[in-house]
Scaffold this motif. Structure first.
Motif, PDB file in Angstrom:
ATOM      1  N   LYS A 214     -36.210  13.893 -40.983  1.00 41.02           N
ATOM      2  CA  LYS A 214     -35.500  14.915 -41.771  1.00 41.02           C
ATOM      3  C   LYS A 214     -34.075  14.427 -42.018  1.00 41.02           C
ATOM      4  O   LYS A 214     -33.264  14.364 -41.096  1.00 41.02           O
ATOM      5  N   LYS A 215     -33.790  14.097 -43.274  1.00 39.65           N
ATOM      6  CA  LYS A 215     -32.506  13.488 -43.594  1.00 39.65           C
ATOM      7  C   LYS A 215     -31.756  14.320 -44.624  1.00 39.65           C
ATOM      8  O   LYS A 215     -32.338  15.035 -45.423  1.00 39.65           O
ATOM      9  N   THR A 216     -30.436  14.217 -44.575  1.00 38.20           N
ATOM     10  CA  THR A 216     -29.566  14.813 -45.574  1.00 38.20           C
ATOM     11  C   THR A 216     -28.742  13.690 -46.196  1.00 38.20           C
ATOM     12  O   THR A 216     -28.780  12.538 -45.728  1.00 38.20           O
ATOM     13  N   GLU A 217     -28.000  14.028 -47.222  1.00 36.23           N
ATOM     14  CA  GLU A 217     -27.136  13.032 -47.850  1.00 36.23           C
ATOM     15  C   GLU A 217     -26.197  12.403 -46.825  1.00 36.23           C
ATOM     16  O   GLU A 217     -25.961  11.188 -46.827  1.00 36.23           O
ATOM     17  N   ILE A 218     -25.690  13.231 -45.924  1.00 34.95           N
ATOM     18  CA  ILE A 218     -24.717  12.723 -44.949  1.00 34.95           C
ATOM     19  C   ILE A 218     -25.407  11.985 -43.816  1.00 34.95           C
ATOM     20  O   ILE A 218     -24.917  10.944 -43.352  1.00 34.95           O
ATOM     21  N   THR A 219     -26.565  12.481 -43.327  1.00 34.32           N
ATOM     22  CA  THR A 219     -27.237  11.763 -42.236  1.00 34.32           C
ATOM     23  C   THR A 219     -27.618  10.347 -42.666  1.00 34.32           C
ATOM     24  O   THR A 219     -27.560   9.410 -41.856  1.00 34.32           O
ATOM     25  N   GLU A 220     -27.988  10.172 -43.917  1.00 35.89           N
ATOM     26  CA  GLU A 220     -28.332   8.834 -44.397  1.00 35.89           C
ATOM     27  C   GLU A 220     -27.101   7.927 -44.413  1.00 35.89           C
ATOM     28  O   GLU A 220     -27.185   6.738 -44.071  1.00 35.89           O
ATOM     29  N   TYR A 221     -25.954   8.500 -44.807  1.00 40.39           N
ATOM     30  CA  TYR A 221     -24.715   7.715 -44.786  1.00 40.39           C
ATOM     31  C   TYR A 221     -24.355   7.349 -43.347  1.00 40.39           C
ATOM     32  O   TYR A 221     -23.945   6.205 -43.070  1.00 40.39           O
ATOM     33  N   VAL A 222     -24.516   8.302 -42.425  1.00 40.49           N
ATOM     34  CA  VAL A 222     -24.214   8.060 -41.013  1.00 40.49           C
ATOM     35  C   VAL A 222     -25.085   6.931 -40.481  1.00 40.49           C
ATOM     36  O   VAL A 222     -24.604   6.020 -39.785  1.00 40.49           O
ATOM     37  N   GLN A 223     -26.379   6.986 -40.793  1.00 45.07           N
ATOM     38  CA  GLN A 223     -27.292   5.958 -40.308  1.00 45.07           C
ATOM     39  C   GLN A 223     -26.870   4.563 -40.769  1.00 45.07           C
ATOM     40  O   GLN A 223     -26.953   3.595 -40.011  1.00 45.07           O
ATOM     41  N   LYS A 224     -26.391   4.458 -41.983  1.00 41.55           N
ATOM     42  CA  LYS A 224     -26.019   3.158 -42.534  1.00 41.55           C
ATOM     43  C   LYS A 224     -24.655   2.674 -42.029  1.00 41.55           C
ATOM     44  O   LYS A 224     -24.396   1.461 -42.008  1.00 41.55           O
ATOM     45  N   ASN A 225     -23.785   3.599 -41.642  1.00 39.31           N
ATOM     46  CA  ASN A 225     -22.385   3.225 -41.375  1.00 39.31           C
ATOM     47  C   ASN A 225     -21.903   3.529 -39.965  1.00 39.31           C
ATOM     48  O   ASN A 225     -20.708   3.361 -39.691  1.00 39.31           O
ATOM     49  N   TRP A 226     -22.788   3.950 -39.058  1.00 35.52           N
ATOM     50  CA  TRP A 226     -22.335   4.387 -37.741  1.00 35.52           C
ATOM     51  C   TRP A 226     -21.652   3.283 -36.936  1.00 35.52           C
ATOM     52  O   TRP A 226     -20.835   3.559 -36.055  1.00 35.52           O
ATOM     53  N   LYS A 227     -21.954   2.044 -37.238  1.00 36.39           N
ATOM     54  CA  LYS A 227     -21.329   0.934 -36.507  1.00 36.39           C
ATOM     55  C   LYS A 227     -19.933   0.596 -37.020  1.00 36.39           C
ATOM     56  O   LYS A 227     -19.169  -0.091 -36.333  1.00 36.39           O
ATOM     57  N   GLU A 228     -19.593   1.068 -38.217  1.00 35.42           N
ATOM     58  CA  GLU A 228     -18.343   0.671 -38.862  1.00 35.42           C
ATOM     59  C   GLU A 228     -17.135   1.368 -38.238  1.00 35.42           C
ATOM     60  O   GLU A 228     -17.142   2.577 -38.011  1.00 35.42           O
ATOM     61  N   ASP A 229     -16.076   0.610 -38.005  1.00 34.13           N
ATOM     62  CA  ASP A 229     -14.863   1.176 -37.403  1.00 34.13           C
ATOM     63  C   ASP A 229     -14.224   2.241 -38.295  1.00 34.13           C
ATOM     64  O   ASP A 229     -13.712   3.250 -37.806  1.00 34.13           O
TER      65      ASP A 229
END
Length: 667
Positions: A214-229
């Motif tokens: 179950k994804k939202t616009e923001i959860t998808e962004y989080v998944q892609k960028n969670w490692k970024e400072d």
């Protein structure tokens, strides 16, 4: 004979209908009618859900301006006692002058209930003897129905009740079964059923992704960028905990970072950057020394980090140093972006897990839910329905008492989800809450002052601040208009005994009579009253939305917000790997239970009532009606501006969009 035309409005609530016999008495300044059975053309259908019906009541003489009505309903052998939800009663006298009696509550017994005419009256205005008597009786009954209780030592007090259905019917909500069902069905809704009992560690991030359905616009962004400072820093501004970050002007003695240690992206020294206002600190000292929870008999771990952040010339906020424990020691290294990939990722994981605990217990539970309950209980104990402050604030107390009881039952009890699956659940939870209470101040609850005290007035891309300050100003303008209509001078505020009792109750039971909080113990000026009421409404609406609605957005992808950690904080550098990180993150069962709970808490209720929407017409004065219209117009403008701004953002910030903000803490 003098005839009065009566129209009774039955609410649209589920099961609002009554088939009992309904009686009314009209009370005026010059006399009263007989108790009259209401017989209409609709017969037994007169009081069906969502309908209104006309009746006629007569008196021998003109009873003058109407001040109150008495309503009761009686069962018969053929019609057992039922519950009836009444919206309002409208009465027209022979001169066609209309009197509105707001009710908006259940009548589920055969007692006589008194309701005042809708014109707001302070106690100093209420000169009619029956009006004053009714006011006193109402508060006496309220004082018996709404009692304070102590959930835990050192925490704001709560409503005394044995269960959600033992609360007075007027504060119960219609979807309690939906809430409980959703809690039990959350795993199924997220297609995670069957994983909740697994105690094994995740084998790979790809395996985590397979359950992230179950994804939202923001959860998808989080998944892609969670490692970024840059995204790590961004969450301190616009994630679910946007109130921890503060400007750093002097490094704490327990965080000995030097220029040789940090890379400031081509800028000057730490001292120079601090002078420019470009260095920020996040300190999780509330978590220091807290013994972490046992989950399925396995010890969990909780850090108390210090995080140093730098605003770059590109207006990004990036972490430049992390220390995971408060006390300097050889086994407590300071981590930097220049360290190995997994050393740095592991350090950030401990910070994000600490942020989960700080957010849930201090920022979310204490500063919105528990305080909203205090405001609600004090209002219901000390303000009669006819008081202007009751009319202004009661929409912002909707469902709060019941949702908080369910939270204590289903989330933070000994068998609750938070207790079972969060590293800060159990005994540690109370330690963190008690420490958080000690730092709870009036200024920190007033957004303009909090922003100034934290020194974050000029941080770029801080949408929580920008939207929040605009919303605060709109609420303040509305509150000022309403209260200034009823209070023309400071003396009138000081003379209102009900108002003074209300704030004294809040000071005593919400802030535990601690003068260091800065909470007023009484009101002496109109401006003091306006400011406090603005804070109450903002806390129950905008602030709760800001720290609640995005929980699944930022926590649905678990590596970004681990609710618990299975390994202790690293004591040295150079040995962390991807496997180390996976072994440290919460196990499968803990992960999916956390995901399901955050999804539940972020879900909008089925009968959401947005900020500025007042389906219950408590105010009857035209001047206040115009103020309410103006309030809605200002909220609409802010909503449109936020939506337009968001079209240009990679990560839209929508949590303080008035269209997304509920009137009260209702979920």
């Amino acid at each position: 004979m003098v005839y009065y035309k009566v129209r009774v409005y039955t609410g649209g609530n589920f099961c609002a209908t009554t088939i009992n016999k309904v009686y009314i008495k009209l009370v005026g300044e010059k006399g009263e009618s007989n108790r009259t059975k209401l017989l209409g053309l609709k017969g037994a259908a007169s009081f069906y859900q969502g309908t209104s019906s006309k009746f006629c009541v007569w008196t021998d003489v003109d009873i003058g301006k109407l001040t109150l009505i008495e309503l009761d309903k009686q069962a018969t052998f053929m019609t057992p006692q039922d519950a009836w939800f009444v919206d309002k009663v409208r009465v027209k006298n022979p001169e066609k002058e209309a009197f509105i009696f707001p009710i908006y509550r259940w009548i589920d017994d055969n007692k006589v209930h008194r309701f005042r005419e809708g014109t707001a009256l302070r106690v100093i205005d209420d000169t009619h003897h029956l009006g004053r008597y009714g006011r006193e009786q109402e508060l006496k009954i309220r004082g018996e129905e709404y009692n304070w209780d102590v959930y835990a030592d050192g925490l704001p007090h709560c409503i005394k009740t044995t269960g959600p259905l033992s609360l007075p019917s007027e504060v119960q909500f219609s979807f309690s079964t939906e809430f409980v069902y959703t809690a039990s069905a959350g795993l199924t809704e997220l297609k995670l059923k069957g994983l909740d009992g697994r105690c094994t560690a995740w084998k790979s991030f790809e395996e985590i992704n397979k359950v992230f359905t179950k994804k939202t616009e923001i959860t998808e962004y989080v998944q892609k960028n969670w490692k970024e400072d840059a995204f790590f820093g961004y969450q301190y501004l616009n994630g679910v905990n946007p109130i921890l970050i503060r400007r750093c002007t002097t490094l704490p003695s327990n965080f000995p970072v030097t220029d040789e240690m940090v890379i400031l992206h081509g800028c000057g020294s730490l001292a120079d950057e601090m002078k420019k206002g470009n260095i920020f600190l996040c300190d999780y000292k509330n978590l220091d020394g807290v013994r972490a929870n046992l989950i399925k008999e396995k010890r969990q771990y909780l850090a108390a980090p210090l995080v140093l952040l730098h605003k770059t010339p590109q207006d990004e906020l990036k972490p430049v140093a992390i220390k995971l424990k408060q006390t300097p020691a050889e086994d407590n290294p300071i981590f930097f972006p220049s360290d190995s990939e997994y050393d740095w990722l592991l350090a950030k994981a401990f910070v994000r897990s600490a942020d989960f605990s700080e957010h849930q217990l201090n920022v979310h539970l204490l500063r919105t839910h528990l305080l909203a309950e205090v405001f609600a209980v004090s209002l219901l104990r000390n303000m009669p329905m006819v008081h202007p402050l009751y009319k202004l604030l009661v929409p912002h107390t909707r469902y709060t008492l019941q949702i908080n009881f369910l939270a204590r039952l289903l989330l933070i009890s000994k068998t609750g989800v938070f207790t079972q699956f969060a590293s800060s659940g159990g005994d540690g939870m109370f330690t963190i809450l008690q420490r958080s209470v000690s730092s709870l101040t009036y200024s920190s609850l007033c957004l303009p002052e909090d922003i100034q005290e934290r020194g974050v007035e000029s941080v770029p891309n801080y949408y929580y601040r920008d939207d929040g300050l605009k919303l605060w100003d709109i609420i303040h303008g509305f509150v000022k208009g309403v209260l200034s209509f009823y209070y023309k001078s400071d003396d009138e505020v000081g003379q209102d005994s009900e108002l003074q009792t209300w704030i004294q109750d809040i000071y005593e039971h919400g802030f535990l009579s601690q003068p260091t909080t800065g909470i007023p113990q009484n009101f002496s000026t109109v401006e003091e009253l306006i400011k406090f009421v603005t804070m109450v409404i903002f806390t129950c609406s905008g602030q709760h939305a800001a720290v609640n609605t995005g929980q699944y957005d930022y926590g649905g992808w678990m590596p970004n917000t681990p609710i618990s950690l299975q390994q202790p904080p690293p004591t040295k550098k150079g040995s962390a790997t991807e496997e180390t990180l996976l072994q440290t993150l919460p196990d499968v069962g803990t992960t999916v239970n956390g995901m399901a709970t955050m999804w539940l808490l972020s879900k909008q209720s089925s009968d959401f009532v947005g900020l500025g929407t007042y389906p219950e017409g408590h105010f009857c004065e035209d001047a206040v009606q115009k103020l309410m219209e103006g309030f809605r117009e200002e909220l609409d403008k802010l909503s449109a501006n936020i939506k337009e701004r968001n079209t240009g953002l990679k990560v839209p910030y929508k949590y303080i969009d008035p269209k997304e903000v509920e009137n009260s803490v209702a979920i």
